[in-house]
Write an enzyme that holds these catalytic residues in place. Structure first.
Site, short mmCIF file in Angstrom:
data_model
loop_
_atom_site.label_atom_id
_atom_site.label_comp_id
_atom_site.label_asym_id
_atom_site.label_seq_id
_atom_site.Cartn_x
_atom_site.Cartn_y
_atom_site.Cartn_z
N LYS A 171 0.83 -1.20 0.00
CA LYS A 171 0.00 0.00 0.00
C LYS A 171 0.86 1.26 0.00
CE LYS A 171 -3.88 2.37 0.31
NZ LYS A 171 -3.62 3.62 0.99
N GLU A 178 0.98 6.87 -6.68
CA GLU A 178 -0.10 7.87 -6.77
C GLU A 178 0.46 9.29 -6.68
OE1 GLU A 178 -3.17 8.95 -3.44
OE2 GLU A 178 -3.77 7.06 -4.37
#
Length: 298
Positions: A171, A178
């Site tokens: 993650k 991102e």
């Protein structure tokens, strides 16, 4: 499955609602009475303490933590370890640093319980679209919680990625990517905004979603933002970071792995918070010293 849920913030509350819609029984606890009321109105059972939460769960208890990283995770873990029994399962669904996750997992394991780290992506849209879940920890404990993962995720959107720490590590990398993607969009649209052409940026964000290689959900959100406020006049150019970018850059250094795009996207966020950067003032002064270039005075 009956599950306890601690933390009913922007994502936590919607996750509880999705679990309820999927037929699970959810016992919830949050310090916010308003958040508790919302969850109860959707069908959750609200309790006044962690002790009450554990008491409402079956013999093998599963409790999902959706609290901020750092001290809140440790405080919740410490409190629950005094209540739970060997074999019970704690899930950290927030964005915790993977090295800290490994340390927590060891402590919980030493007490005979299980600690699952579940990276959770989906934001405020997860209730409708589902959450992408990347989880790590004891495989048998993860398999036991599989019905919960399958309800929260869209089809093929939940995956066991490895032992303790792996879920939060994956993650972390996800969020670091991102950072870079968002920075590239931001810079590209600013180039168009500053060009001599009267380009409709909202229209371009729509156009690029039709067959373009840069189409993505982030581009859809760009379209949404520009549609609501074309010039972004209501938005201040100040960008926070929640830790994952820093951890990813540090991990890249630890692993001797070049990550220039992710690193610079993190530094760009730092730059956004500087109203009057000393570094930029020194650059202006140096240009004046060696080249006689004009300096703008206050």
């Amino acid at each position: 499955m009956n599950i306890g849920f601690v933390g009913l913030g922007k994502m936590g509350g919607s996750m509880v609602e999705r679990l309820l819609l999927g037929g699970h029984g959810v016992v919830v606890y949050d310090r916010s009475e308003e958040a508790m009321s919302r969850a109860v109105s959707k069908g959750a059972e609200g309790v006044a303490s962690l002790n009450d939460l554990a008491a409402r769960l079956p013999d093998r208890k599963v409790i999902w933590l959706m609290v901020p990283s750092g001290r809140p995770v440790d405080d919740s873990m410490d409190a629950l370890m005094q209540i739970l029994n060997p074999g019970d399962i704690l899930i950290d669904g927030g964005n915790s640093y993977w090295r800290e996750t490994q340390q927590r997992s060891q402590r919980v394991s030493d007490a005979g319980m299980h600690w699952i780290d579940c990276g959770t992506s989906g934001g405020v849209w997860g209730l409708d679209n589902g959450y992408c879940l990347m989880y790590g920890g004891n495989r048998k404990a993860c398999d036991y919680v599989e019905p919960v993962f399958q309800t929260l995720a869209p089809p093929r959107g939940a995956r066991y990625v490895g032992p303790s720490g792996a879920g939060h590590f994956v993650k972390m990398v996800h969020n670091a990517i991102e950072y870079g993607m968002m920075q590239a969009y931001a810079e590209g649209f600013e180039i168009m905004e500053n060009s001599p052409f009267e380009i409709d940026l909202h229209e371009i964000s729509q156009l690029w979603q039709e067959g373009s290689v840069v189409r993505s959900w982030l581009l859809e959100l760009t379209e949404r933002a520009l549609g609501e406020d074309p010039g972004l006049s209501q938005v201040q150019g100040y960008v926070e970071d929640s830790g994952e970018g820093r951890w990813a850059v540090q991990s890249a250094i630890d692993f001797d792995t070049p990550a220039p795009v992710i690193t610079m996207s993190l530094f760009a966020r730092f730059q956004s918070r500087r109203k009057d950067s000393f570094a930029m003032k020194l650059l202006a002064a140096l240009r004046n010293q060696f080249g006689g270039h004009a300096v703008k005075k206050r």
